[in-house]
Write an enzyme that holds these catalytic residues in place. Structure first.
Site, mmCIF file in Angstrom:
data_model
loop_
_atom_site.group_PDB
_atom_site.id
_atom_site.type_symbol
_atom_site.label_atom_id
_atom_site.label_comp_id
_atom_site.label_asym_id
_atom_site.label_seq_id
_atom_site.Cartn_x
_atom_site.Cartn_y
_atom_site.Cartn_z
ATOM 1 N N GLU A 151 8.367 -8.127 2.908
ATOM 2 C CA GLU A 151 7.842 -8.966 4.002
ATOM 3 C C GLU A 151 6.544 -9.614 3.547
ATOM 4 O O GLU A 151 5.834 -9.077 2.706
ATOM 5 C CB GLU A 151 7.627 -8.116 5.257
ATOM 6 C CG GLU A 151 6.840 -6.822 5.054
ATOM 7 C CD GLU A 151 5.347 -6.983 5.040
ATOM 8 O OE1 GLU A 151 4.877 -8.005 5.567
ATOM 9 O OE2 GLU A 151 4.648 -6.102 4.510
ATOM 10 N N CYS A 263 -3.235 -4.671 3.700
ATOM 11 C CA CYS A 263 -2.392 -5.057 2.564
ATOM 12 C C CYS A 263 -3.163 -5.441 1.303
ATOM 13 O O CYS A 263 -2.944 -4.869 0.242
ATOM 14 C CB CYS A 263 -1.493 -6.217 2.958
ATOM 15 S SG CYS A 263 -0.204 -5.692 4.068
#
Ligand code: UDX
Length: 434
Positions: A151, A263
């Site tokens: 993703e 992230c």
């Protein structure tokens, strides 16, 4: 088509809700019963624009359901997404404990051909590891394929990113699995979204390479911002001109107080670790992380220096706590670094954020949380903008000035014009602009 999403964290829930919106029948699985019960009532455990609506509507229309029963979910689904967490270990590598546990449970409950997809960011090689675990734990001989489908969702615009992605990456070993994945993503095919079809290893690496490149781009412009200050140049104009070069592109060139979130910091550390294990030194990614730390230190020092290192009787107002706007996520947020450092110096801290205050209170219960920007400004010696929330872009500066004790203004997201701020009487400091 029926699919299962295992793990109802950020990635799992957005993926599940968006596939349901595409018309797919989705069952979201989590071992956390309390979370599943809340989701059944339409309560989302985090803030993400548009997600709650999507979850409620698709649940109501019968395309999205929630369960703790992995057996049933596996049995009724053709495609099973693994979207559980891969938290960093102390050494920066990803902890695959949950992914491995889920792979085992999938294997134990497989009754027919399945496509098993990794959606979580997993280290290169994980797809093959999952394959081995499944073969080892199968109760009866059943065919299956492993797919990597990373993703690229940004917090705060995850639904939009899912519905209109720049690309979809599919790493697989069989034509059948590729065909099924393409079918699942058919609505995006119709929008002419580019698809990158490759092998599993390449797909796994694409995710790390993407986030490392984004981190590098930010650190590059942040390092240029330091140089701008030394030579008297304007980093916003440098970034604009750089961005107009089609080979560079304008995005991710905003100088500021550095990147945070779940992230960029985690994935850059993980790629460094992965390369190290193979005997390779990722010097560029290492430098990107190093510059990010330096930027936080350098800008915090600006605040300390204007008070000649004496912050004992000073009140500093922090505007923005989340690592970026439109999220309540404070993981690795620069605000945490700045607050900790200023508290060490003895400053009194006031803080305001539209939605990230509850999360911050758990870490810093001792600071004063305010009801809005003006409540914050009262009696402050300095205001520091750390997150570029829209509501901070249009502050009533005259009102702010009246409320402040002293007029130091640190705009560490470069949202105001230096000249205008100085003309108003603020002692204004920003990033890479003198
Ligand atoms: C990122 C990736 O963009 C996404 O594709 C991936 O799936 C997960 O990681 P996210 O962490 O939600 O998404 O945030 P992003 O919008 O990428 O911003 C990351 C950090 O960089 C933020 O702290 C932001 O403030 C900072 N940033 C971003 C800058 O300082 N300057 C920029 O120009 C862009």
């Amino acid at each position: 088509m029926h699919i299962a999403i295992i793990g109802t964290g950020y990635v799992g829930l957005v993926t599940g809700a968006c596939f349901a919106e595409f018309g797919v029948f989705v069952v979201c699985v989590d071992k956390d019963e309390e979370k599943i019960n809340k989701l059944k009532k339409g309560i989302i455990p985090f803030y993400e624009p548009g997600l709650e609506d999507l979850v409620r509507r698709n649940a109501k229309e019968g395309r999205l359901k929630f369960t703790t029963n992995i057996k049933e979910a596996v049995e009724e689904s053709l495609v099973i997404f693994i979207a559980v967490g891969t938290p960093p270990r102390g050494d920066g590598s990803a902890n695959l404990e949950y992914v491995e546990e889920v792979a085992k449970q999938i294997a134990e409950n497989m009754n027919s051909y399945k496509v098993i997809v990794t959606k979580s960011t997993v280290p290169v090689g994980t797809g093959f590891k999952i394959k081995e675990i499944i073969i080892k734990n199968l109760k009866k001989p059943v065919n299956f394929d492993i797919v990597s489908n990373p993703e690229f969702l940004r917090e705060g615009s995850a639904v939009e990113d899912f519905m209109r992605p720049n690309r979809v990456v599919i790493g697989a070993e069989s034509e059948q699995a590729i065909a099924i994945m393409k079918d699942l993503y058919r609505p995006l095919y119709l929008l002419e979204t580019p698809f990158v079809i490759t092998n599993i290893t390449t797909s796994e690496l694409i995710k790390y390479a993407t986030n490392s490149f984004l981190a590098t781009k930010i650190s590059f412009i942040n390092e240029i911002s330091s140089l701008c200050e030394l030579v008297g140049a304007n980093v916003n104009v440098v970034a604009k001109a750089l961005g107009l070069d089609g080979r560079i592109g304008p995005k991710f060139l905003h100088a500021g107080i550095g990147f945070g979130g779940s992230c960029l910091p985690k994935d850059t550390r993980a790629i460094i670790k992965l390369a190290e294990e193979k005997g390779l030194n990722m010097s560029i990614v290492k430098a990107a992380l190093e510059v990010n730390e330096k930027q936080k230190e350098r800008l915090t020092k600006k605040i300390i220096d204007v008070f000649n290192g004496n912050l004992k009787d000073k009140t500093i107002g922090i505007l923005g706590l989340s690592f970026k706007p439109n999220t309540d996520d404070i993981r690795e947020a620069p605000s945490l670094f700045v607050i900790k450092r200023l508290l060490q110096e003895g400053a009194k801290i006031k803080a305001y954020d539209p939605i990230a205050m509850d999360n911050t209170k758990l870490l810093f219960p001792q600071i004063t949380y305010c009801k809005d920007s003006y409540d914050l400004a009262k009696d402050c010696d300095a205001i520091v903008i750390l997150t570029e929330w829209n509501q901070f872009r249009n502050l009533d500066l005259i009102e702010l000035k009246k409320l402040m004790k002293d007029l130091f203004f640190f705009d560490f997201r470069n949202i105001y014009e230096p000249e205008k701020m100085r003309n108003l009487g603020f002692k204004y400091f920003s990033v890479g602009r003198v």
